[in-house]
Enzyme design. Sequence first.
Site, PDB file in Angstrom:
ATOM      1  N   ASP A  23       0.831  -1.036   0.073  1.00 40.36           N
ATOM      2  CA  ASP A  23      -0.016  -0.055   0.030  1.00 40.36           C
ATOM      3  C   ASP A  23       0.718   1.201   0.129  1.00 40.36           C
ATOM      4  O   ASP A  23       0.301   2.055   0.714  1.00 40.36           O
ATOM      5  CB  ASP A  23      -0.768  -0.074   1.128  1.00 40.36           C
ATOM      6  CG  ASP A  23      -2.060  -0.991   1.191  1.00 40.36           C
ATOM      7  OD1 ASP A  23      -1.762  -1.890   0.308  1.00 40.36           O
ATOM      8  OD2 ASP A  23      -2.680  -1.170   2.329  1.00 40.36           O
ATOM      9  N   LYS A 128      -6.486  -4.949  -3.147  1.00 41.17           N
ATOM     10  CA  LYS A 128      -7.073  -5.590  -2.248  1.00 41.17           C
ATOM     11  C   LYS A 128      -8.314  -4.769  -1.103  1.00 41.17           C
ATOM     12  O   LYS A 128      -7.993  -3.564  -0.830  1.00 41.17           O
ATOM     13  CB  LYS A 128      -6.222  -6.034  -1.107  1.00 41.17           C
ATOM     14  CG  LYS A 128      -5.183  -4.983  -0.474  1.00 41.17           C
ATOM     15  CD  LYS A 128      -4.346  -5.297   0.531  1.00 41.17           C
ATOM     16  CE  LYS A 128      -3.445  -4.525   0.969  1.00 41.17           C
ATOM     17  NZ  LYS A 128      -4.258  -3.619   2.266  1.00 41.17           N
ATOM     18  N   CYS A 161      -2.196  -2.490   7.544  1.00 41.89           N
ATOM     19  CA  CYS A 161      -2.155  -3.527   6.633  1.00 41.89           C
ATOM     20  C   CYS A 161      -0.903  -4.384   6.538  1.00 41.89           C
ATOM     21  O   CYS A 161      -1.052  -5.528   5.878  1.00 41.89           O
ATOM     22  CB  CYS A 161      -2.334  -2.811   5.556  1.00 41.89           C
ATOM     23  SG  CYS A 161      -4.012  -2.108   4.860  1.00 41.89           S
TER      24      CYS A 161
HETATM   25  C1  C5J Z   1      -3.096   0.687   5.672  1.00 42.99           C
HETATM   26  C2  C5J Z   1      -4.720   1.978   6.729  1.00 42.99           C
HETATM   27  N1  C5J Z   1      -2.547   0.474   4.409  1.00 42.99           N
HETATM   28  N2  C5J Z   1      -3.877   2.138   7.731  1.00 42.99           N
HETATM   29  N3  C5J Z   1      -4.185   1.044   5.722  1.00 42.99           N
HETATM   30  O1  C5J Z   1      -2.522   0.258   6.412  1.00 42.99           O
HETATM   31  O2  C5J Z   1      -5.912   2.219   6.795  1.00 42.99           O
END
Ligand code: C5J
Length: 223
Positions: A23, A128, A161
């Site tokens: 991400d 995702k 994540c």
């Molecule tokens: C991720 C989030 N990528 N913190 N998303 O960790 O909402």
Amino acid sequence: MKIDAQPFELEFDPATTALIIIDMQRDFIEPGGFGASLGNDVSLLQAIVPATARLIEGCRATGIPVIHTRECHRPDLSDCPPAKRSRGNPSLRIGDPGPMGRVLIAGEPGAGIIPKLSPLPAEKVVDKPGKGAFYATDLGEHLAGLGTRTLIFAGVTTEVCVQTTMREANDRGFECLLAEDATESYFPEFKRAALQMIRAQGAIVGWTAPVDMILDAFAPIDA
Ligand code: C5J
């Protein structure tokens, strides 16, 4: 190959190893994005970009497949549980028009990976809908096809994540190594705690090591 990771040495074979970058999207990392609009200090996350780029380059040079993930949803939000969208009281919700297009919607500018870490055309990108990258994706099948046994992780955010995906991977039988300086949280104390949780009780989720140590393991001095 061996790496002097924490909490103890990890042995791995580059031929059965893959790198997963979680991400590293504009909406989480760039000023003016969704993360910043929630009041987070995105400079913390920006600081890991050079180390993450070096890790990606090292893996590419070693022939280790690089897989990228993006947390995002379909434009009709059919894969976004109402509980996820309505949780809390954010000024912006998933799917709302935000500073970089509709927030966390596939294909919108903010959902894209930051240009400095752009995937190569042949690299797998996993969209995702959840925090974990195995949930409602073909990641498991993809890794089975590659014959992967060890996963190196980097990306954001460490305790959300990244940690969720590591736990999913651990339950599926993968050996999981987290690159300490190529992962970050908006909350430094959460990152520290997540690293400790991962390594605790004899690597209950996996191992951690700095990027340089991982890269050195790819290119041993006597090689
Ligand atoms: C991720 C989030 N990528 N913190 N998303 O960790 O909402």
